[in-house]
Scaffold this active site. Structure first.
Site, PDB file in Angstrom:
ATOM      1  N   ASP A 458      19.896  48.439  80.262  1.00 18.24           N
ATOM      2  CA  ASP A 458      18.596  49.301  79.939  1.00 18.24           C
ATOM      3  C   ASP A 458      18.210  48.795  78.414  1.00 18.24           C
ATOM      4  O   ASP A 458      18.849  49.163  77.393  1.00 18.24           O
ATOM      5  CB  ASP A 458      18.640  50.997  79.687  1.00 18.24           C
ATOM      6  CG  ASP A 458      17.452  51.420  79.327  1.00 18.24           C
ATOM      7  OD1 ASP A 458      16.692  50.840  78.663  1.00 18.24           O
ATOM      8  OD2 ASP A 458      17.119  52.702  79.395  1.00 18.24           O
ATOM      9  N   HIS A 463      15.766  51.614  71.687  1.00 21.42           N
ATOM     10  CA  HIS A 463      16.907  51.814  71.329  1.00 21.42           C
ATOM     11  C   HIS A 463      17.767  50.626  70.260  1.00 21.42           C
ATOM     12  O   HIS A 463      18.987  50.875  70.007  1.00 21.42           O
ATOM     13  CB  HIS A 463      18.058  52.031  72.536  1.00 21.42           C
ATOM     14  CG  HIS A 463      17.516  52.904  73.482  1.00 21.42           C
ATOM     15  ND1 HIS A 463      17.312  54.222  73.608  1.00 21.42           N
ATOM     16  CD2 HIS A 463      16.733  52.567  74.661  1.00 21.42           C
ATOM     17  CE1 HIS A 463      16.753  54.916  74.344  1.00 21.42           C
ATOM     18  NE2 HIS A 463      16.436  53.787  75.264  1.00 21.42           N
ATOM     19  N   ILE A 478      16.914  55.342  68.850  1.00 21.94           N
ATOM     20  CA  ILE A 478      17.675  56.558  69.086  1.00 21.94           C
ATOM     21  C   ILE A 478      18.576  55.877  70.317  1.00 21.94           C
ATOM     22  O   ILE A 478      18.501  54.994  70.973  1.00 21.94           O
ATOM     23  CB  ILE A 478      16.899  57.441  69.950  1.00 21.94           C
ATOM     24  CG1 ILE A 478      15.823  56.880  70.990  1.00 21.94           C
ATOM     25  CG2 ILE A 478      16.188  57.911  68.720  1.00 21.94           C
ATOM     26  CD1 ILE A 478      15.219  57.963  71.734  1.00 21.94           C
ATOM     27  N   GLY A 481      19.331  58.460  76.637  1.00 16.80           N
ATOM     28  CA  GLY A 481      19.831  59.719  77.055  1.00 16.80           C
ATOM     29  C   GLY A 481      20.742  59.537  77.992  1.00 16.80           C
ATOM     30  O   GLY A 481      21.769  60.400  78.150  1.00 16.80           O
TER      31      GLY A 481
END
Ligand code: NAI
Length: 693
Positions: A458, A463, A478, A481
């Site tokens: 991903d 990110h 960040i 998830g």
């Protein structure tokens, strides 16, 4: 389809035509007979520097293909000079495509006057300046077509783009007024809000999206809107078309569209056709991985931070005893960026949120494999402001058996209200009203997201890229998830599954808040029957990042005695390993020639067989050291061995039947050797003798 739409004799000015969308417009108009002014300042995507090369290359390409083009290198701030290039070279101007653009993304609090001014100058003033210079020619000749380029950021707003979104929406008002003023002189002014993979969006979109959203999908609409036969409208582009297809469908589409307000283009019925969406099957995709990917994944969700802890090392070192795959590795198999290709569903990818995830392990996940994903849309719910899209995928092995099943719950803002079912609004997996039965605290690494993106595939720049994170409203990139999901699931595996993936059946989570790499995750767990309800908190900020979550654990893991008897039952009814037959054969060899073999070999082999029936693992010890004839015993070694060979059940059988060359198997990673290599090579002789039986 009727006659092709031609632009012979027309002169088109395309600003910012040296690359991205503008280039595709210039090429398309030229290929359909127009003379094109290719304007480009040759600047960076943030407006630094200038050069003539970008425009020159496009002019060259058009001329090579037999078209007519002239270059202009002025900034759009200087519209007079750009229109002069059209007049000087071709004697007129019929069509203006205001396309040039740059970004100066920064949160409003940090925005400098220069960031605001430059975006104003290029987007709003630039479109004004070029259009203003062309307008008198269009009025005089009684024909003109003008395109303004707006953006979803203008329509909906976007963090970090106060300057850009303000100018982009201003262009809508500008176009509407010009459309009214130009109507009587046959001047049509249209605005588009494109989505395309270009250098401008390369920092915003994952590579699959960049690849999927080709600028060439936008240019046919622009060409159509500029043709003599075109009415005025506001349009949003997201799929492949030709100018003729747009014309032929115009009557049908325009019943809803001509006077539609701007916002309607991205929300409402024309964007969602549930009958096409629900049940849509994605093309089958392949997943291929080896032990290396398995281990990288384990490291990326924090496993083996203490590399001497055997309970965790077994996920991160291929030669460790009981080397296994963490169950949540299965969540990395499907690739749901293909939701953009669902027919009957149009949306801006920036509006997509990953709400919940469900993962079910149906078979032990092999340590290396080639698998296939079979995905489909399970549900589409109308949540009012947004839509909830539920996509599911079965990931199957080569036998066609499902290894893992995934369900992703994706919330798409801005496209609700299409009149569909609201769907469940459950608040499942609530923690019981008592202190947690177990709490697991673990700090993530500062560079965790950089590792996780490589491990999971991903590659969303949110990110990794600080400027992208700022656009998303975050101080810094960040964590994924699904990375926190991996951490929390590992905590459950450790505390309630004896760290054995076989005890981990399925997991469901809701993503409630973001996590920054480096923060500490506190997973609180409650055992309720065969479920472990859990939630995960960011210690530093006291916010829950995962809620409404549960793992179903096998009853074997619920109590240790049950576990032992279940294992015994499984062992007694388990189908036989192929290795077992081979080793029975070998024991016959030892019966007749054991003494000579022991003398020659003088060593103890431990065979760790993986991928047996239903993915089971087993150990055999072939002792060719202890006289007189050596022994073969099932189970883990009870005394020091000379060498451990780890290989799959099939490979073991092929190796001993001479179909698999040991050296090649070793090089290909099918055979792992730990210990005395000399002893391992003696195996060849043994295999030869055994094959003679
Ligand atoms: P791009 O960065 O690939 O191309 C923009 C071109 O404009 C560049 O070749 C650049 O040198 C040129 N340029 C920049 N400032 C200029 C100036 N002052 N004078 C003349 N040329 C100048 O970007 P892309 O994606 O092709 O964007 C084209 C337009 O579409 C822009 O207005 C952008 O804001 C808009 N847009 C693009 C979206 C997308 O998904 N790519 C989404 C929404 C809007």
């Amino acid at each position: 389809m009727g006659d092709s739409l031609r632009f012979d004799g027309k002169v088109v000015v395309v600003t910012g035509a040296g690359g991205g969308l503008g280039k595709t417009y210039a090429l398309l108009f030229a290929s359909r007979g127009a003379s094109v002014v290719v304007n480009d300042l040759g600047t960076s995507h943030t407006g630094e520097g200038a050069g003539s090369k970008a425009a020159d290359l496009v002019v060259e390409e058009i001329k090579k293909a037999g078209g007519k083009a002239a270059a202009n290198y002025d900034s759009v701030e200087n519209g007079e000079a750009i229109i002069k290039t059209a007049i000087d070279n071709f004697g007129r101007v019929d069509i203006v495509i205001n396309n040039a653009g740059i970004l100066r993304d920064v949160s409003f609090v940090k925005m400098k006057q220069a960031d605001w001014d430059l975006i104003y100058k290029v987007h709003l003033h630039g479109a004004y300046s070029v259009t203003k210079a062309a307008w008198p020619y269009m009025r005089d000749q009684g024909f003109g077509r003008v395109i303004m380029t707006s953006s979803a950021a203008g329509l909906y707003g976007n963090f970090g783009q106060a300057n850009y979104s303000a100018m982009k929406l201003a262009l809508v008002g500008f176009a509407k007024t010009l459309a009214a003023e130009g109507k009587s002189r046959n001047i049509h002014v249209n605005t588009i809000a494109p989505v395309a993979g270009t250098r401008m969006t390369a920092t915003v979109m994952p590579p699959e999206l960049i690849e999927a959203l080709k600028p060439e999908f936008v240019s046919p609409l622009v060409a159509f809107l500029c043709h003599e036969s075109t009415p005025g409208n506001f349009y949003d582009v997201s799929k492949g078309l030709t100018p003729e297809a747009i014309r032929d469908n115009w009557a049908k589409d325009s019943k809803q569209a001509p006077s539609a307000p701007a916002a309607k283009a991205a929300g409402g019925n024309e964007n969602v056709d549930p009958s096409q969406v629900v049940g849509f099957e994605f093309p089958v995709t392949k997943v291929q991985y080896t032990e290396k990917e398995v281990m990288l994944y384990a490291l990326s969700i924090g496993a083996a931070k203490n590399p001497t802890d055997p309970a965790e090392l077994k996920f991160a070192y291929e030669n460790s005893d009981g080397f296994s795959v963490l169950p949540t590795f299965g969540v990395t198999f499907p690739n749901f960026s293909n939701v953009l290709s669902i027919p009957g569903l149009k949306f801006n990818p920036m509006m997509l949120l990953h709400g919940e995830q469900y993962l079910e392990i149906r078979k032990p996940i092999p340590v290396n494999a080639t698998l296939t994903n079979h995905g489909r849309v399970k549900h589409l719910y109308d949540k009012g402001k947004g839509a909830l899209l539920v996509v599911e995928a079965d990931t199957k092995d080569e036998k066609g058996e499902v290894v893992v099943h995934n369900e992703s719950y994706l919330f798409i803002r801005g496209i609700g209200g299409f009149g569909g079912e609201r769907g469940p609004s459950g608040n499942e997996n609530q923690p019981p009203n008592r202190a947690p039965d177990a709490v697991h605290k673990e700090k993530t690494r500062d560079n965790e997201a950089l590792v996780y993106r490589l491990a999971s595939g991903d590659m969303n720049p949110l990110h990794a890229d600080p400027s992208m994170a700022a656009m998303g409203g975050f101080d810094r990139p960040i964590l994924h998830g699904l990375c926190s999901f991996g951490y929390a699931s590992r905590a459950v595996l450790k505390h309630f599954c004896d760290n054995d993936p076989a005890n981990f059946k399925d997991v469901k989570v809701r993503f409630s808040k973001h996590v920054f790499p480096g923060e500490t995750l506190v997973t609180e767990m409650w055992k309720e029957g065969d479920k472990v309800i859990f939630q995960c908190k960011v210690e530093e900020r006291g916010e829950y990042c995962i809620t409404n979550a549960a793992v179903t654990v096998s009853s074997a893991a619920s109590s240790s005695s049950a576990s032992a008897s279940a294992a015994a039952a499984a062992a007694s009814s388990a189908p036989a390993f192929k290795a077992e037959a081979v080793l029975n054969n070998l024991s016959k060899l030892l019966d007749v020639a054991g003494e000579a073999v022991v003398k020659k070999v003088n060593g103890i082999y431990h065979f760790h067989i993986t991928d047996g029936p239903n993915g089971a693992k087993e150990s055999w010890v072939v002792d060719l050291k202890t006289g007189p004839k050596g022994t073969i015993t099932r189970g883990a070694p009870t005394k020091p061995v000379g060498v451990t060979l780890t290989l799959g059940d099939d490979s073991f059988q092929q190796l001993f039947s001479g179909k698999l060359n040991a050296q090649q198997a070793f090089m290909q990673g099918k055979l792992k050797i730990k210990g005395d290599m000399g002893l391992a090579t003696k195996l060849g002789e043994l295999i030869k003798q055994q094959a003679k039986l």
